[in-house]
Design an enzyme around this catalytic site. Structure first.
Site, PDB file in Angstrom:
ATOM      1  N   ASP A 141       0.853  -1.197   0.000  1.00 31.42           N
ATOM      2  CA  ASP A 141       0.000   0.000   0.000  1.00 31.42           C
ATOM      3  C   ASP A 141       0.889   1.247   0.000  1.00 31.42           C
ATOM      4  O   ASP A 141       1.761   1.388   0.858  1.00 31.42           O
ATOM      5  CB  ASP A 141      -0.903  -0.015   1.237  1.00 31.42           C
ATOM      6  N   SER A 170      -7.183   4.062  -1.294  1.00 29.73           N
ATOM      7  CA  SER A 170      -6.982   2.610  -1.331  1.00 29.73           C
ATOM      8  C   SER A 170      -8.266   1.859  -1.669  1.00 29.73           C
ATOM      9  O   SER A 170      -8.206   0.727  -2.149  1.00 29.73           O
ATOM     10  CB  SER A 170      -6.446   2.117   0.017  1.00 29.73           C
ATOM     11  N   THR A 184      -8.018  -2.097   1.650  1.00 28.56           N
ATOM     12  CA  THR A 184      -7.365  -3.021   0.710  1.00 28.56           C
ATOM     13  C   THR A 184      -7.829  -4.470   0.885  1.00 28.56           C
ATOM     14  O   THR A 184      -8.206  -5.114  -0.100  1.00 28.56           O
ATOM     15  CB  THR A 184      -5.833  -2.887   0.806  1.00 28.56           C
ATOM     16  N   GLU A 235      -1.285  -8.002   1.934  1.00 34.33           N
ATOM     17  CA  GLU A 235      -1.064  -6.551   1.922  1.00 34.33           C
ATOM     18  C   GLU A 235      -0.050  -6.096   2.980  1.00 34.33           C
ATOM     19  O   GLU A 235      -0.148  -6.493   4.137  1.00 34.33           O
ATOM     20  CB  GLU A 235      -2.382  -5.791   2.202  1.00 34.33           C
ATOM     21  N   ASP A 278       2.185   2.555   3.409  1.00 34.22           N
ATOM     22  CA  ASP A 278       1.318   3.735   3.273  1.00 34.22           C
ATOM     23  C   ASP A 278       1.305   4.575   4.549  1.00 34.22           C
ATOM     24  O   ASP A 278       1.410   5.804   4.489  1.00 34.22           O
ATOM     25  CB  ASP A 278      -0.098   3.270   2.927  1.00 34.22           C
ATOM     26  N   HIS A 333       2.533   8.460   4.664  1.00 30.72           N
ATOM     27  CA  HIS A 333       1.752   9.629   5.114  1.00 30.72           C
ATOM     28  C   HIS A 333       2.545  10.450   6.128  1.00 30.72           C
ATOM     29  O   HIS A 333       2.425  11.671   6.187  1.00 30.72           O
ATOM     30  CB  HIS A 333       0.432   9.179   5.734  1.00 30.72           C
ATOM     31  N   ASP A 385      -1.274  -0.180  -4.755  1.00 30.13           N
ATOM     32  CA  ASP A 385      -2.538   0.471  -5.116  1.00 30.13           C
ATOM     33  C   ASP A 385      -2.313   1.911  -5.573  1.00 30.13           C
ATOM     34  O   ASP A 385      -3.045   2.449  -6.384  1.00 30.13           O
ATOM     35  CB  ASP A 385      -3.548   0.386  -3.961  1.00 30.13           C
ATOM     36  N   HIS A 386      -1.249   2.543  -5.020  1.00 22.90           N
ATOM     37  CA  HIS A 386      -0.923   3.935  -5.354  1.00 22.90           C
ATOM     38  C   HIS A 386       0.375   4.283  -4.657  1.00 22.90           C
ATOM     39  O   HIS A 386       0.859   3.520  -3.816  1.00 22.90           O
ATOM     40  CB  HIS A 386      -2.025   4.897  -4.882  1.00 22.90           C
TER      41      HIS A 386
HETATM   42 ZN    ZN Z   1      -2.969   6.152   2.323  1.00 27.32          ZN
END
Ligand code: ZN
Length: 365
Positions: free
Chosen positions: A38, A82, A135, A254, A259, A263, A301-302
Protein backbone atom coordinates in the site's frame (compact mmCIF):
# COMPACT_ATOMS: atom_id res chain seq x y z
CA UNK A 1 18.08 -36.85 -48.53
CA UNK A 2 14.92 -36.14 -50.55
CA UNK A 3 12.84 -38.57 -48.49
CA UNK A 4 13.87 -36.99 -45.17
CA UNK A 5 12.17 -33.71 -46.09
CA UNK A 6 8.57 -34.90 -45.54
CA UNK A 7 9.71 -36.59 -42.33
CA UNK A 8 11.11 -33.31 -41.11
CA UNK A 9 7.93 -31.51 -42.15
CA UNK A 10 5.85 -34.05 -40.25
CA UNK A 11 8.07 -33.56 -37.22
CA UNK A 12 7.64 -29.79 -37.39
CA UNK A 13 3.88 -30.21 -37.83
CA UNK A 14 3.72 -32.61 -34.90
CA UNK A 15 5.65 -30.12 -32.77
CA UNK A 16 3.25 -27.33 -33.70
CA UNK A 17 0.15 -29.46 -33.08
CA UNK A 18 1.19 -31.34 -29.98
CA UNK A 19 4.01 -29.63 -28.12
CA UNK A 20 3.07 -25.98 -28.56
CA UNK A 21 -0.46 -26.31 -27.11
CA UNK A 22 1.04 -28.31 -24.24
CA UNK A 23 3.52 -25.50 -23.59
CA UNK A 24 0.66 -23.01 -23.62
CA UNK A 25 -1.34 -25.16 -21.21
CA UNK A 26 1.67 -25.43 -18.93
CA UNK A 27 1.60 -21.62 -18.70
CA UNK A 28 -1.66 -21.67 -16.74
CA UNK A 29 -1.39 -21.07 -12.99
CA UNK A 30 -3.52 -22.95 -10.48
CA UNK A 31 -2.62 -20.81 -7.49
CA UNK A 32 -2.13 -17.04 -7.23
CA UNK A 33 -0.60 -14.84 -4.53
CA UNK A 34 -1.08 -11.09 -5.05
CA UNK A 35 1.07 -8.82 -2.91
CA UNK A 36 -0.09 -5.22 -2.51
CA UNK A 37 2.39 -2.77 -1.02
CA UNK A 38 0.00 0.00 0.00
CA UNK A 39 1.49 3.34 -1.02
CA UNK A 40 4.60 1.59 -2.36
CA UNK A 41 5.86 3.63 -5.29
CA UNK A 42 9.16 3.42 -7.17
CA UNK A 43 10.76 5.83 -4.62
CA UNK A 44 9.80 3.56 -1.72
CA UNK A 45 11.30 0.51 -3.48
CA UNK A 46 14.44 2.52 -4.34
CA UNK A 47 14.88 3.49 -0.68
CA UNK A 48 14.53 -0.15 0.41
CA UNK A 49 17.07 -1.17 -2.25
CA UNK A 50 19.57 1.39 -0.91
CA UNK A 51 19.12 0.04 2.63
CA UNK A 52 19.41 -3.59 1.50
CA UNK A 53 22.46 -2.82 -0.58
CA UNK A 54 24.15 -1.00 2.34
CA UNK A 55 23.63 -4.21 4.36
CA UNK A 56 25.21 -6.29 1.56
CA UNK A 57 21.86 -7.69 0.49
CA UNK A 58 19.66 -7.67 -2.57
CA UNK A 59 15.89 -7.17 -2.68
CA UNK A 60 13.98 -10.35 -3.50
CA UNK A 61 11.72 -8.02 -5.47
CA UNK A 62 14.62 -7.33 -7.84
CA UNK A 63 14.75 -11.02 -8.78
CA UNK A 64 11.21 -11.02 -10.18
CA UNK A 65 11.55 -11.96 -13.88
CA UNK A 66 8.79 -9.76 -15.38
CA UNK A 67 7.87 -6.16 -14.60
CA UNK A 68 5.47 -3.52 -15.83
CA UNK A 69 3.95 -0.17 -14.91
CA UNK A 70 0.45 0.48 -13.61
CA UNK A 71 -1.76 3.61 -13.72
CA UNK A 72 -3.72 3.97 -10.48
CA UNK A 73 -6.37 6.69 -11.00
CA UNK A 74 -10.00 6.12 -9.88
CA UNK A 75 -13.02 6.66 -12.16
CA UNK A 76 -13.43 10.42 -11.68
CA UNK A 77 -10.07 12.04 -10.84
CA UNK A 78 -6.30 11.55 -10.91
CA UNK A 79 -5.42 10.67 -7.32
CA UNK A 80 -6.90 7.52 -5.84
CA UNK A 81 -7.48 6.23 -2.34
CA UNK A 82 -6.98 2.61 -1.33
CA UNK A 83 -10.68 1.79 -1.70
CA UNK A 84 -11.00 2.75 -5.38
CA UNK A 85 -7.55 1.42 -6.29
CA UNK A 86 -8.19 -1.79 -4.37
CA UNK A 87 -11.56 -2.18 -6.09
CA UNK A 88 -9.78 -1.88 -9.45
CA UNK A 89 -7.24 -4.54 -8.44
CA UNK A 90 -9.89 -6.84 -6.94
CA UNK A 91 -12.64 -6.51 -9.56
CA UNK A 92 -11.21 -5.05 -12.79
CA UNK A 93 -13.52 -2.01 -12.55
CA UNK A 94 -12.86 1.63 -11.71
CA UNK A 95 -14.98 3.28 -9.04
CA UNK A 96 -14.90 6.46 -6.93
CA UNK A 97 -12.71 7.00 -3.88
CA UNK A 98 -14.18 5.46 -0.74
CA UNK A 99 -16.22 2.74 -2.47
CA UNK A 100 -15.51 -0.90 -1.59
CA UNK A 101 -16.11 -3.10 -4.69
CA UNK A 102 -19.21 -1.07 -5.52
CA UNK A 103 -20.09 1.46 -8.23
CA UNK A 104 -21.44 4.89 -7.20
CA UNK A 105 -24.96 3.69 -8.17
CA UNK A 106 -24.75 0.99 -5.49
CA UNK A 107 -24.24 -1.99 -7.81
CA UNK A 108 -21.82 -4.63 -6.54
CA UNK A 109 -18.72 -5.55 -8.53
CA UNK A 110 -17.73 -9.23 -8.65
CA UNK A 111 -14.34 -9.73 -6.99
CA UNK A 112 -11.72 -12.22 -8.17
CA UNK A 113 -12.37 -14.16 -4.96
CA UNK A 114 -16.06 -14.47 -5.88
CA UNK A 115 -15.05 -15.43 -9.43
CA UNK A 116 -12.80 -18.32 -8.39
CA UNK A 117 -14.89 -19.71 -5.52
CA UNK A 118 -17.26 -21.55 -7.95
CA UNK A 119 -14.14 -23.32 -9.35
CA UNK A 120 -13.63 -24.80 -5.89
CA UNK A 121 -10.63 -22.61 -5.14
CA UNK A 122 -9.94 -21.39 -1.62
CA UNK A 123 -9.23 -17.73 -0.92
CA UNK A 124 -7.36 -15.83 1.75
CA UNK A 125 -6.24 -12.42 2.92
CA UNK A 126 -3.21 -11.46 4.96
CA UNK A 127 -2.57 -7.88 6.05
CA UNK A 128 -0.74 -5.73 8.57
CA UNK A 129 -3.80 -3.43 8.50
CA UNK A 130 -7.17 -3.94 10.15
CA UNK A 131 -8.58 -6.85 8.10
CA UNK A 132 -11.54 -4.50 7.58
CA UNK A 133 -9.25 -1.85 6.03
CA UNK A 134 -9.94 -0.80 2.45
CA UNK A 135 -7.37 -3.02 0.71
CA UNK A 136 -8.41 -6.36 2.23
CA UNK A 137 -12.09 -5.30 2.31
CA UNK A 138 -12.38 -4.91 -1.48
CA UNK A 139 -11.66 -8.63 -1.97
CA UNK A 140 -14.31 -9.88 0.46
CA UNK A 141 -17.06 -7.29 0.86
CA UNK A 142 -19.21 -4.65 -0.83
CA UNK A 143 -20.11 -1.36 0.88
CA UNK A 144 -20.51 2.19 -0.45
CA UNK A 145 -18.10 3.66 2.11
CA UNK A 146 -14.82 2.29 3.45
CA UNK A 147 -15.67 3.68 6.90
CA UNK A 148 -18.35 1.00 7.35
CA UNK A 149 -15.83 -1.37 8.89
CA UNK A 150 -18.22 -3.09 11.31
CA UNK A 151 -20.42 -3.97 8.31
CA UNK A 152 -17.32 -5.15 6.38
CA UNK A 153 -16.46 -7.41 9.35
CA UNK A 154 -19.99 -8.87 9.31
CA UNK A 155 -19.74 -9.57 5.55
CA UNK A 156 -16.35 -11.26 6.09
CA UNK A 157 -17.79 -13.66 8.65
CA UNK A 158 -20.75 -14.43 6.37
CA UNK A 159 -18.57 -14.86 3.26
CA UNK A 160 -16.62 -17.78 1.85
CA UNK A 161 -13.03 -16.63 2.39
CA UNK A 162 -11.21 -19.41 4.24
CA UNK A 163 -8.19 -17.62 5.70
CA UNK A 164 -8.24 -14.08 7.13
CA UNK A 165 -5.13 -12.93 9.03
CA UNK A 166 -4.34 -9.41 10.25
CA UNK A 167 -5.41 -6.76 12.75
CA UNK A 168 -8.61 -4.90 13.61
CA UNK A 169 -10.01 -7.20 16.32
CA UNK A 170 -11.98 -4.22 17.69
CA UNK A 171 -14.27 -4.21 14.62
CA UNK A 172 -15.43 -7.74 15.46
CA UNK A 173 -16.08 -7.29 19.20
CA UNK A 174 -18.98 -5.51 20.91
CA UNK A 175 -18.39 -2.43 23.08
CA UNK A 176 -18.97 -4.50 26.23
CA UNK A 177 -16.19 -6.85 25.10
CA UNK A 178 -13.71 -4.04 24.44
CA UNK A 179 -14.57 -3.55 20.78
CA UNK A 180 -16.36 -0.84 18.81
CA UNK A 181 -19.52 -2.65 17.66
CA UNK A 182 -22.73 -1.09 18.87
CA UNK A 183 -25.04 -3.73 17.38
CA UNK A 184 -24.31 -6.06 20.30
CA UNK A 185 -22.90 -8.78 18.00
CA UNK A 186 -19.79 -10.73 18.92
CA UNK A 187 -18.47 -11.73 15.49
CA UNK A 188 -15.54 -13.61 17.00
CA UNK A 189 -17.95 -16.00 18.74
CA UNK A 190 -20.20 -16.13 15.67
CA UNK A 191 -17.21 -17.16 13.54
CA UNK A 192 -16.20 -19.83 16.05
CA UNK A 193 -19.80 -21.13 16.17
CA UNK A 194 -19.66 -21.53 12.38
CA UNK A 195 -16.62 -23.79 12.68
CA UNK A 196 -13.99 -21.18 12.01
CA UNK A 197 -10.76 -21.46 14.00
CA UNK A 198 -10.27 -18.09 15.72
CA UNK A 199 -6.71 -17.25 16.82
CA UNK A 200 -5.16 -14.15 18.37
CA UNK A 201 -1.53 -15.08 19.12
CA UNK A 202 1.65 -16.12 17.33
CA UNK A 203 1.45 -19.57 18.98
CA UNK A 204 -2.17 -19.87 17.86
CA UNK A 205 -1.10 -19.12 14.30
CA UNK A 206 1.63 -21.75 14.37
CA UNK A 207 -0.85 -24.39 15.53
CA UNK A 208 -3.77 -23.46 13.24
CA UNK A 209 -5.10 -26.41 11.24
CA UNK A 210 -7.79 -24.85 9.03
CA UNK A 211 -9.48 -25.02 6.65
CA UNK A 212 -11.23 -21.86 7.98
CA UNK A 213 -9.07 -19.57 10.10
CA UNK A 214 -9.72 -16.06 11.41
CA UNK A 215 -6.54 -14.63 12.94
CA UNK A 216 -6.85 -11.23 14.63
CA UNK A 217 -3.52 -10.35 16.21
CA UNK A 218 -4.16 -6.75 17.30
CA UNK A 219 -7.06 -4.43 18.05
CA UNK A 220 -5.64 -2.11 15.41
CA UNK A 221 -2.62 -2.41 13.08
CA UNK A 222 -0.22 -5.37 13.16
CA UNK A 223 2.96 -3.38 13.78
CA UNK A 224 6.21 -5.31 13.63
CA UNK A 225 7.19 -6.45 17.13
CA UNK A 226 7.94 -9.68 18.93
CA UNK A 227 4.36 -10.17 20.18
CA UNK A 228 2.68 -10.45 16.78
CA UNK A 229 3.45 -12.64 13.76
CA UNK A 230 5.44 -11.00 10.97
CA UNK A 231 4.00 -10.50 7.50
CA UNK A 232 6.25 -13.37 6.31
CA UNK A 233 4.98 -15.68 9.08
CA UNK A 234 1.34 -14.88 8.27
CA UNK A 235 2.02 -15.39 4.55
CA UNK A 236 3.75 -18.74 5.11
CA UNK A 237 0.88 -20.02 7.26
CA UNK A 238 -1.80 -18.76 4.86
CA UNK A 239 -0.12 -20.56 1.94
CA UNK A 240 0.26 -23.73 4.03
CA UNK A 241 -3.46 -23.66 4.97
CA UNK A 242 -4.71 -22.81 1.46
CA UNK A 243 -2.41 -25.30 -0.31
CA UNK A 244 -4.54 -28.06 1.22
CA UNK A 245 -7.14 -27.29 -1.47
CA UNK A 246 -6.33 -29.39 -4.53
CA UNK A 247 -8.44 -27.04 -6.69
CA UNK A 248 -6.01 -24.24 -5.90
CA UNK A 249 -6.18 -20.90 -4.15
CA UNK A 250 -5.98 -17.13 -4.51
CA UNK A 251 -4.30 -15.21 -1.67
CA UNK A 252 -3.94 -11.45 -1.26
CA UNK A 253 -1.11 -10.23 0.99
CA UNK A 254 -1.06 -6.55 1.92
CA UNK A 255 1.71 -4.52 3.53
CA UNK A 256 -0.28 -1.53 4.82
CA UNK A 257 2.56 0.07 6.75
CA UNK A 258 4.30 1.37 3.61
CA UNK A 259 1.32 3.73 3.27
CA UNK A 260 1.12 4.64 6.97
CA UNK A 261 4.83 5.58 7.09
CA UNK A 262 4.49 7.36 3.72
CA UNK A 263 1.75 9.63 5.11
CA UNK A 264 4.13 10.44 7.99
CA UNK A 265 7.06 11.02 5.55
CA UNK A 266 9.02 8.50 7.62
CA UNK A 267 11.67 7.07 5.27
CA UNK A 268 13.04 4.63 7.86
CA UNK A 269 9.56 3.24 8.50
CA UNK A 270 8.92 2.92 4.76
CA UNK A 271 12.15 0.94 4.32
CA UNK A 272 11.27 -1.37 7.22
CA UNK A 273 7.81 -1.97 5.70
CA UNK A 274 9.11 -2.68 2.17
CA UNK A 275 11.74 -5.06 3.58
CA UNK A 276 9.00 -6.90 5.55
CA UNK A 277 7.02 -7.29 2.32
CA UNK A 278 10.22 -8.51 0.62
CA UNK A 279 10.62 -11.21 3.32
CA UNK A 280 7.04 -12.34 2.74
CA UNK A 281 7.66 -12.39 -1.01
CA UNK A 282 10.65 -14.66 -0.43
CA UNK A 283 8.29 -17.18 1.22
CA UNK A 284 5.89 -17.14 -1.73
CA UNK A 285 8.68 -17.40 -4.31
CA UNK A 286 10.22 -20.41 -2.61
CA UNK A 287 6.81 -22.12 -2.71
CA UNK A 288 6.43 -21.06 -6.35
CA UNK A 289 9.82 -22.46 -7.33
CA UNK A 290 8.98 -25.94 -6.04
CA UNK A 291 5.26 -25.87 -6.90
CA UNK A 292 5.46 -24.70 -10.55
CA UNK A 293 1.77 -23.71 -10.68
CA UNK A 294 1.92 -20.58 -8.51
CA UNK A 295 1.66 -17.14 -10.08
CA UNK A 296 3.09 -14.45 -7.80
CA UNK A 297 2.23 -10.79 -8.45
CA UNK A 298 3.56 -7.79 -6.54
CA UNK A 299 2.05 -4.37 -7.10
CA UNK A 300 0.78 -1.33 -5.28
CA UNK A 301 -2.54 0.47 -5.12
CA UNK A 302 -0.92 3.94 -5.35
CA UNK A 303 2.11 5.96 -4.28
CA UNK A 304 2.06 7.86 -0.96
CA UNK A 305 3.95 11.05 -0.14
CA UNK A 306 5.69 11.69 -3.48
CA UNK A 307 8.82 10.11 -2.06
CA UNK A 308 12.12 10.83 -3.83
CA UNK A 309 15.46 9.27 -2.99
CA UNK A 310 18.44 11.62 -2.88
CA UNK A 311 22.17 11.24 -2.32
CA UNK A 312 23.36 10.41 1.16
CA UNK A 313 24.62 13.28 3.32
CA UNK A 314 26.02 13.72 6.85
CA UNK A 315 22.55 13.42 8.40
CA UNK A 316 21.49 10.46 6.23
CA UNK A 317 24.49 8.19 5.71
CA UNK A 318 22.66 5.60 3.54
CA UNK A 319 20.33 7.77 1.43
CA UNK A 320 18.44 11.03 1.68
CA UNK A 321 14.75 11.55 0.94
CA UNK A 322 12.40 14.31 -0.14
CA UNK A 323 8.59 14.27 -0.17
CA UNK A 324 5.95 16.29 -2.01
CA UNK A 325 3.51 16.06 0.91
CA UNK A 326 1.57 13.72 3.17
CA UNK A 327 -1.01 12.51 0.66
CA UNK A 328 -1.30 9.99 -2.13
CA UNK A 329 0.00 10.90 -5.60
CA UNK A 330 -1.02 9.92 -9.12
CA UNK A 331 2.44 8.49 -9.89
CA UNK A 332 2.42 5.15 -11.67
CA UNK A 333 3.46 2.12 -9.63
CA UNK A 334 5.26 -1.06 -10.63
CA UNK A 335 3.91 -4.58 -11.14
CA UNK A 336 6.24 -7.57 -10.77
CA UNK A 337 5.37 -11.13 -11.76
CA UNK A 338 6.76 -14.64 -11.36
CA UNK A 339 5.38 -18.01 -12.43
CA UNK A 340 3.06 -19.33 -15.15
CA UNK A 341 1.67 -16.43 -17.18
CA UNK A 342 4.00 -13.88 -15.56
CA UNK A 343 5.09 -12.49 -18.94
CA UNK A 344 1.55 -11.14 -19.41
CA UNK A 345 2.27 -8.44 -16.83
CA UNK A 346 5.03 -6.71 -18.83
CA UNK A 347 4.25 -3.32 -20.37
CA UNK A 348 2.05 -0.46 -19.23
CA UNK A 349 -1.29 -1.35 -17.66
CA UNK A 350 -4.31 0.23 -16.10
CA UNK A 351 -4.87 -1.15 -12.59
CA UNK A 352 -8.08 -2.79 -13.83
CA UNK A 353 -6.01 -4.99 -16.21
CA UNK A 354 -4.34 -6.86 -13.34
CA UNK A 355 -7.33 -8.94 -12.11
CA UNK A 356 -8.57 -9.36 -15.69
CA UNK A 357 -5.27 -10.98 -16.72
CA UNK A 358 -5.28 -13.14 -13.57
CA UNK A 359 -8.82 -14.41 -14.26
CA UNK A 360 -7.97 -15.03 -17.92
CA UNK A 361 -4.93 -17.09 -16.88
CA UNK A 362 -7.08 -19.05 -14.40
CA UNK A 363 -9.60 -19.76 -17.17
CA UNK A 364 -12.46 -17.77 -15.59
CA UNK A 365 -14.98 -16.20 -17.99
ZN1 ZN B 1 -2.97 6.15 2.32
Amino acid sequence: VASSLPVRRIAVLAFLLLVLPALCLAAAPRNVVIFIGDGMGIGQVTAARCAASAAGQRLVLDSMPFTGLVATHPSDRLVTDSAAAGTALATGHKTVNGAISMLPDGSKLRTIFEAVEPMGKSTGIVTTDYVTGATPAVFVSHVPNRGQETEIAAQMIAGGTEVILGGGRSKFASKSAGGVRDDGRDLIREAADKGCEVITTQEGLAGARGPRVLGLFADGLVKADSKVPSLAEMTAKAIELLAGDKDGYVLMVEQALTDKFGHANDAGGVVEAVLALDEALKVALSVGKSDGSLLVIVTSDHETGGMCVKDADEKNPVFGSAWTGGSHTANMVAVYAFGPGAERFTGTHDNTDIPRIILELLGVK
